[in-house]
Design an enzyme around this catalytic site. Structure first.
Site, short mmCIF file in Angstrom:
data_model
loop_
_atom_site.label_atom_id
_atom_site.label_comp_id
_atom_site.label_asym_id
_atom_site.label_seq_id
_atom_site.Cartn_x
_atom_site.Cartn_y
_atom_site.Cartn_z
N LYS A 1 -6.52 -7.94 17.83
CA LYS A 1 -7.10 -8.15 16.51
C LYS A 1 -6.22 -7.53 15.43
O LYS A 1 -5.95 -8.13 14.39
CB LYS A 1 -8.52 -7.60 16.48
CG LYS A 1 -9.24 -7.72 15.15
CD LYS A 1 -9.11 -6.48 14.28
CE LYS A 1 -9.72 -5.26 14.93
NZ LYS A 1 -9.62 -4.06 14.04
N THR B 1 -10.01 -0.54 11.38
CA THR B 1 -8.77 -1.25 11.12
C THR B 1 -9.15 -2.65 10.66
O THR B 1 -9.70 -3.44 11.42
CB THR B 1 -7.88 -1.32 12.37
OG1 THR B 1 -7.53 0.01 12.76
CG2 THR B 1 -6.61 -2.11 12.09
N LYS C 1 -1.44 0.81 8.53
CA LYS C 1 -1.93 0.65 9.91
C LYS C 1 -1.37 -0.62 10.53
O LYS C 1 -1.06 -0.64 11.74
CB LYS C 1 -3.46 0.62 9.92
CG LYS C 1 -4.08 0.51 11.32
CD LYS C 1 -3.71 1.69 12.22
CE LYS C 1 -4.29 1.55 13.62
NZ LYS C 1 -5.75 1.74 13.68
#
Length: 295
Positions: free
Chosen positions: A244, A101, A176
């Site tokens: 994150k 990601t 995502k």
């Protein structure tokens, strides 16, 4: 290439998600070479027949495809473009399939860099947690050209149950980011619901099936409410990594002049949990904050 063709696949990054992906590739009959920064993580895969490489570049040498699954933008840039990185040895015509990601901008940069020398790139971040990785039932968001996605499919199909091509390079990472924003609010909502049910004195073992049968149903409710009730938060998905991811979404939203108030609130909660020493727990530990426990 067809789905049945045995490919030479390098796998770089053997963490909670990458190691199961490599196992699925081996089980599907592909010729797998692995590399991980912590070299001991390569050993269980070597026992299953994988070759061990000395560097990301060596894992890419002679490969039809390389799968990367690392923690963040700096790690991804290092294993692809850095010294002894994948880009040094990835053959012309091969595809890099990135399941990390990371930011959409980095995905576009890598696609551009590799295309200049005849290599392909697909950003393929996943959703479904460690359970989905182990079972091979992940949701996969794809970004890349049609040709790149076609080359990536035999790799992605070994661990993905729902695979969606959403556009050019960067589109998978953008999707995502959307996924992580939705999850942020869902985790916080389920945590508040669980704690409210406790304060009402409701039997959650009876309440959960009722909630799951109605409009409050969600993957988080079914898979993570039990953690919240027990006050135990095994991985899962690490809180520090979810933060994150949410920060990536917040940065992208800021460029679009879009305030994401719920996501920002959850990021603040997760920052407090990490500061209190709970960053390695599953992200369902947002219930700690709701209960005012330790953070």
């Amino acid at each position: 290439m067809t789905e049945r063709t045995a490919l030479r696949v390098g796998v770089v990054g053997l963490g909670t998600m990458g190691a199961p992906m490599a196992r699925h590739l081996i089980a599907a009959g592909h010729e797998v070479t692995v590399w991980n920064r912590t070299r001991s993580k390569e050993e269980p895969l070597a026992a299953l027949g994988a070759r061990r490489a000395d560097s990301p570049a060596a894992a890419a040498e002679g490969a039809d495809a390389v799968l990367t699954c690392v923690s963040d933008d700096p790690d991804l840039r290092a294993v692809v473009l850095g010294e002894n990185g994948v880009a040094q040895m990835l053959p012309s015509g091969a595809v890099l399939v990135d399941c990390s990601t990371a930011s959409p901008s980095l995905a576009r940069e890598l696609a551009w860099d590799l295309a200049e020398s005849g290599r392909m790139f697909v950003d393929a971040p996943v959703s479904g947690g460690s359970e989905g990785a182990e079972k091979g039932t992940l949701t996969v968001f794809l970004g890349g050209s049609a040709d790149a996605v076609a080359r990536a499919m035999p790799v992605v199909q070994t661990f993905g149950a729902r695979i969606t091509h959403l556009g050019e390079a960067g589109a998978g990472q953008a999707a995502k980011a959307v996924n992580q924003v939705v999850l942020a609010g869902t985790y916080a909502g389920v945590a508040e619901g669980v704690v409210l049910a406790e304060r009402f004195g409701l039997p959650f073992e009876q309440l959960l099936p009722a909630l799951s049968a109605g409009s409050a149903d969600s993957w988080v409710l079914r898979q993570r409410a039990g953690n919240m009730v027990k006050g135990s938060y095994p991985l899962g998905f690490r809180t520090s990594l979810h933060l994150k991811d949410v920060r990536i979404a917040l940065r992208e939203a800021a460029v679009l002049d879009l305030p994401l108030e719920v996501a920002q609130l959850v990021a603040t909660i997760e920052e407090k949990l990490i500061a209190a020493g709970f960053g390695d727990e599953d992200v369902s530990n947002v219930a700690r904050h709701t209960r005012s426990e330790d953070a």
